[in-house]
Scaffold this motif. Structure first.
Motif, PDB file in Angstrom:
ATOM      1  N   LEU A  25       0.438  -0.760   0.315  1.00  0.00           N
ATOM      2  CA  LEU A  25      -0.021   0.383  -0.108  1.00  0.00           C
ATOM      3  C   LEU A  25       0.854   0.918  -0.005  1.00  0.00           C
ATOM      4  O   LEU A  25       0.605   2.335  -0.563  1.00  0.00           O
ATOM      5  N   THR A  26       2.095   1.470   0.711  1.00  0.00           N
ATOM      6  CA  THR A  26       2.661   2.595   0.678  1.00  0.00           C
ATOM      7  C   THR A  26       3.640   2.236  -0.561  1.00  0.00           C
ATOM      8  O   THR A  26       3.839   3.902  -0.950  1.00  0.00           O
ATOM      9  N   ILE A  27       3.989   2.105  -0.926  1.00  0.00           N
ATOM     10  CA  ILE A  27       5.053   1.592  -2.601  1.00  0.00           C
ATOM     11  C   ILE A  27       3.675   2.017  -4.075  1.00  0.00           C
ATOM     12  O   ILE A  27       3.711   3.433  -4.318  1.00  0.00           O
ATOM     13  N   ALA A  28       2.387   1.725  -3.230  1.00  0.00           N
ATOM     14  CA  ALA A  28       1.430   2.558  -4.219  1.00  0.00           C
ATOM     15  C   ALA A  28       1.081   3.509  -4.216  1.00  0.00           C
ATOM     16  O   ALA A  28       0.533   4.976  -5.379  1.00  0.00           O
ATOM     17  N   GLN A  29       1.074   4.001  -2.873  1.00  0.00           N
ATOM     18  CA  GLN A  29       0.863   5.715  -2.116  1.00  0.00           C
ATOM     19  C   GLN A  29       1.932   6.605  -3.584  1.00  0.00           C
ATOM     20  O   GLN A  29       2.039   7.139  -3.455  1.00  0.00           O
ATOM     21  N   GLY A  30       3.265   5.826  -2.870  1.00  0.00           N
ATOM     22  CA  GLY A  30       4.613   6.769  -3.125  1.00  0.00           C
ATOM     23  C   GLY A  30       4.359   7.104  -4.728  1.00  0.00           C
ATOM     24  O   GLY A  30       4.728   7.930  -5.074  1.00  0.00           O
ATOM     25  N   PHE A  31       4.085   5.938  -5.820  1.00  0.00           N
ATOM     26  CA  PHE A  31       3.601   6.094  -7.070  1.00  0.00           C
ATOM     27  C   PHE A  31       2.621   6.733  -7.051  1.00  0.00           C
ATOM     28  O   PHE A  31       2.593   8.298  -8.259  1.00  0.00           O
ATOM     29  N   LEU A  32       1.642   6.870  -6.742  1.00  0.00           N
ATOM     30  CA  LEU A  32       0.274   7.564  -6.665  1.00  0.00           C
ATOM     31  C   LEU A  32       0.613   9.210  -6.367  1.00  0.00           C
ATOM     32  O   LEU A  32       0.542   9.668  -7.043  1.00  0.00           O
ATOM     33  N   ASP A  33       1.244   9.432  -5.934  1.00  0.00           N
ATOM     34  CA  ASP A  33       2.157  11.040  -5.068  1.00  0.00           C
ATOM     35  C   ASP A  33       2.770  11.145  -6.017  1.00  0.00           C
ATOM     36  O   ASP A  33       3.406  12.294  -6.774  1.00  0.00           O
ATOM     37  N   ALA A  34       3.577  10.153  -6.892  1.00  0.00           N
ATOM     38  CA  ALA A  34       4.786  11.197  -7.852  1.00  0.00           C
ATOM     39  C   ALA A  34       4.035  11.128  -8.968  1.00  0.00           C
ATOM     40  O   ALA A  34       4.774  11.408 -10.214  1.00  0.00           O
ATOM     41  N   GLY A  35       2.541  11.032  -9.283  1.00  0.00           N
ATOM     42  CA  GLY A  35       2.105  11.175 -10.867  1.00  0.00           C
ATOM     43  C   GLY A  35       1.512   9.870 -11.177  1.00  0.00           C
ATOM     44  O   GLY A  35       1.487   9.995 -12.260  1.00  0.00           O
ATOM     45  N   ALA A  36       1.623   9.275 -10.685  1.00  0.00           N
ATOM     46  CA  ALA A  36       1.586   7.522 -12.103  1.00  0.00           C
ATOM     47  C   ALA A  36       0.267   7.256 -11.853  1.00  0.00           C
ATOM     48  O   ALA A  36      -0.441   7.708 -10.876  1.00  0.00           O
ATOM     49  N   ASP A  37      -0.213   6.780 -12.514  1.00  0.00           N
ATOM     50  CA  ASP A  37      -1.767   5.744 -12.452  1.00  0.00           C
ATOM     51  C   ASP A  37      -1.563   4.239 -12.378  1.00  0.00           C
ATOM     52  O   ASP A  37      -0.321   3.832 -12.546  1.00  0.00           O
ATOM     53  N   VAL A  38      -2.310   3.748 -10.978  1.00  0.00           N
ATOM     54  CA  VAL A  38      -1.510   2.973 -10.451  1.00  0.00           C
ATOM     55  C   VAL A  38      -2.701   1.931 -10.197  1.00  0.00           C
ATOM     56  O   VAL A  38      -3.710   2.363  -9.455  1.00  0.00           O
ATOM     57  N   LEU A  39      -2.162   0.088 -10.432  1.00  0.00           N
ATOM     58  CA  LEU A  39      -3.371  -0.112 -10.860  1.00  0.00           C
ATOM     59  C   LEU A  39      -2.900  -1.110  -9.457  1.00  0.00           C
ATOM     60  O   LEU A  39      -0.787  -1.515  -9.521  1.00  0.00           O
ATOM     61  N   PRO A  50      -5.441   2.901  -2.003  1.00  0.00           N
ATOM     62  CA  PRO A  50      -4.384   3.775  -1.913  1.00  0.00           C
ATOM     63  C   PRO A  50      -4.675   5.098  -2.964  1.00  0.00           C
ATOM     64  O   PRO A  50      -5.188   5.430  -3.702  1.00  0.00           O
ATOM     65  N   VAL A  51      -4.592   6.445  -1.776  1.00  0.00           N
ATOM     66  CA  VAL A  51      -4.844   8.044  -1.809  1.00  0.00           C
ATOM     67  C   VAL A  51      -3.913   8.930  -2.239  1.00  0.00           C
ATOM     68  O   VAL A  51      -3.438   8.364  -1.380  1.00  0.00           O
ATOM     69  N   SER A  52      -4.249   9.701  -3.882  1.00  0.00           N
ATOM     70  CA  SER A  52      -3.056  11.397  -3.533  1.00  0.00           C
ATOM     71  C   SER A  52      -3.663  11.891  -4.006  1.00  0.00           C
ATOM     72  O   SER A  52      -4.363  11.614  -5.354  1.00  0.00           O
ATOM     73  N   GLY A  53      -4.538  13.108  -3.337  1.00  0.00           N
ATOM     74  CA  GLY A  53      -5.273  13.638  -3.393  1.00  0.00           C
ATOM     75  C   GLY A  53      -6.544  13.537  -4.010  1.00  0.00           C
ATOM     76  O   GLY A  53      -7.357  12.923  -3.141  1.00  0.00           O
ATOM     77  N   ARG A  54      -7.240  13.828  -5.375  1.00  0.00           N
ATOM     78  CA  ARG A  54      -7.894  13.420  -5.738  1.00  0.00           C
ATOM     79  C   ARG A  54      -7.831  12.203  -6.475  1.00  0.00           C
ATOM     80  O   ARG A  54      -8.619  11.353  -6.924  1.00  0.00           O
ATOM     81  N   ARG A  55      -7.063  11.693  -6.632  1.00  0.00           N
ATOM     82  CA  ARG A  55      -6.554  10.704  -7.691  1.00  0.00           C
ATOM     83  C   ARG A  55      -6.445   9.029  -6.012  1.00  0.00           C
ATOM     84  O   ARG A  55      -5.877   9.012  -5.424  1.00  0.00           O
ATOM     85  N   THR A  56      -6.965   8.110  -7.075  1.00  0.00           N
ATOM     86  CA  THR A  56      -7.152   7.158  -6.922  1.00  0.00           C
ATOM     87  C   THR A  56      -6.974   5.190  -7.325  1.00  0.00           C
ATOM     88  O   THR A  56      -6.846   5.685  -8.178  1.00  0.00           O
ATOM     89  N   ALA A  57      -5.821   4.432  -6.253  1.00  0.00           N
ATOM     90  CA  ALA A  57      -5.391   3.748  -6.733  1.00  0.00           C
ATOM     91  C   ALA A  57      -6.718   2.548  -7.595  1.00  0.00           C
ATOM     92  O   ALA A  57      -7.683   2.957  -6.737  1.00  0.00           O
ATOM     93  N   VAL A  58      -6.519   2.286  -8.425  1.00  0.00           N
ATOM     94  CA  VAL A  58      -7.377   1.271  -9.082  1.00  0.00           C
ATOM     95  C   VAL A  58      -7.009  -0.195  -8.781  1.00  0.00           C
ATOM     96  O   VAL A  58      -6.284  -0.882  -8.544  1.00  0.00           O
ATOM     97  N   PHE A  59      -8.233  -1.018  -8.387  1.00  0.00           N
ATOM     98  CA  PHE A  59      -8.064  -2.536  -7.748  1.00  0.00           C
ATOM     99  C   PHE A  59      -8.517  -3.031  -8.423  1.00  0.00           C
ATOM    100  O   PHE A  59     -10.033  -2.916  -9.442  1.00  0.00           O
ATOM    101  N   GLN A  60      -7.893  -4.491  -8.777  1.00  0.00           N
ATOM    102  CA  GLN A  60      -8.520  -5.657  -9.843  1.00  0.00           C
ATOM    103  C   GLN A  60      -8.410  -7.434  -8.653  1.00  0.00           C
ATOM    104  O   GLN A  60      -7.130  -6.911  -8.347  1.00  0.00           O
ATOM    105  N   ALA A  61      -9.113  -7.635  -8.233  1.00  0.00           N
ATOM    106  CA  ALA A  61      -9.395  -8.862  -7.567  1.00  0.00           C
ATOM    107  C   ALA A  61      -9.046  -9.597  -8.938  1.00  0.00           C
ATOM    108  O   ALA A  61      -8.746  -9.649  -9.991  1.00  0.00           O
ATOM    109  N   ALA A  62      -7.535 -10.567  -8.235  1.00  0.00           N
ATOM    110  CA  ALA A  62      -6.167 -11.568  -8.297  1.00  0.00           C
ATOM    111  C   ALA A  62      -6.158 -12.291  -8.043  1.00  0.00           C
ATOM    112  O   ALA A  62      -5.542 -12.021  -7.016  1.00  0.00           O
ATOM    113  N   ASP A  63      -6.006 -13.524  -8.523  1.00  0.00           N
ATOM    114  CA  ASP A  63      -5.099 -14.534  -7.666  1.00  0.00           C
ATOM    115  C   ASP A  63      -4.299 -14.786  -8.839  1.00  0.00           C
ATOM    116  O   ASP A  63      -4.083 -15.478  -9.442  1.00  0.00           O
ATOM    117  N   ILE A  64      -2.756 -14.340  -8.149  1.00  0.00           N
ATOM    118  CA  ILE A  64      -2.019 -13.650  -9.566  1.00  0.00           C
ATOM    119  C   ILE A  64      -0.901 -16.116  -9.376  1.00  0.00           C
ATOM    120  O   ILE A  64       0.351 -15.496 -10.542  1.00  0.00           O
TER     121      ILE A  64
END
Length: 261
Positions: A25-39, A50-64
């Motif tokens: 979650l913290t890694i995803a937050q870091g990339f969001l804060d840096a401007g990336a689109d995150v899944l 994970p959220v940064s301002g008005r931008r939120t990570a996209v979630f996809q359920a998956a058993d990788i």
């Protein structure tokens, strides 16, 4: 000459496996804060993303651990954002187990999560990244256990050692378009793991680490931003240790303790 911001990921797309809690979650937050689109992915939808301002990570359920699900996760990112620039293989872990009695099913699950799933994700990501003008970057989150096994971690240690070797092998095969690197993490202080390190939440454990403290998830996230960014454009097949210098040898601690007494 003014240098552009090396941690500006605006317009770039990132997948973080296991990115709904803890270090991920913290890694995803870091990339969001840096401007990336995150899944981010997980087997169950989380209570928060994970959220940064008005931008939120996209979630996809998956058993990788399932190759088809891993490929589907990459396809979902490309379908939504049009590209994939960074994959962080963060999902992993294992409870302690007795190597003498642990079941074959347990071993298979641990190896599948910590070694096979990253391989499947990397294969799917590489197929996309090789076709992009600027390629892409894969970061595998490993463990100090791959270098220094601890009791109760045989299956996990073997899988993480395999992940390190896999990183180096893929870096050889997929360069120059796709860079593949590894982070060796040490003791990390998270909310869920605090109790594992004793009633003091790890304060005493910090005494065996040269840097004098346990890592926090942000230390790992910062390393991911470096390896995925332009400052590491010539770095591939590397193992970046984020463990505060490791641990003082037992011999040293024993001698030091006896001299104090």
């Amino acid at each position: 000459m003014k240098m552009s911001n090396p941690v500006d990921f605006t317009g770039r797309v990132v997948i973080v496996t296991g990115g709904t809690k803890g270090i991920g979650l913290t890694i995803a937050q870091g990339f969001l804060d840096a401007g990336a689109d995150v899944l981010v992915c997980g087997r169950n939808e989380p209570g928060r993303l994970p959220v940064s301002g008005r931008r939120t990570a996209v979630f996809q359920a998956a058993d990788i651990r399932d190759p088809a699900a891993a490929a589907g996760l990459v396809d979902a990112a490309v379908d939504r954002f049009g590209r994939l620039d960074v994959l962080v293989n963060n999902a992993g872990g294992s409870p302690d187990s007795d190597a003498a009695t642990v079941s074959p099913r347990f071993v298979e699950k641990i190896v599948a999560l910590n070694l096979l799933a990253p391989f499947y994700m990397a294969q799917a990501a590489n197929r996309v990244m090789q076709g992009q003008e600027k390629g892409g970057s894969i970061v595998n989150i490993g463990s100090v256990s791959a270098h220094n096994p601890q009791p109760g971690t045989a299956a996990y240690t073997a899988a993480k050692a395999g992940l390190l070797a896999l990183t180096r092998a893929l870096a050889l095969e997929w360069a120059p378009k796709v860079r593949v690197n590894h982070i060796t993490t040490g003791l990390i202080r998270t909310e869920s793991a605090a109790g594992v390190y004793g009633e003091d939440g790890g304060a005493a454990v910090a005494g065996i680490i040269p840097m004098g403290r346990m890592a926090v998830p942000a230390d790992v996230a910062d390393a991911c931003l470096y390896l995925a960014g332009p400052l590491a454009s010539y770095v591939t097949g590397a193992d970046l240790s984020v463990h505060g210098g490791g641990e003082f040898p037992g011999r040293y601690l024993t001698v030091k303790s006896s001299t104090r007494g």
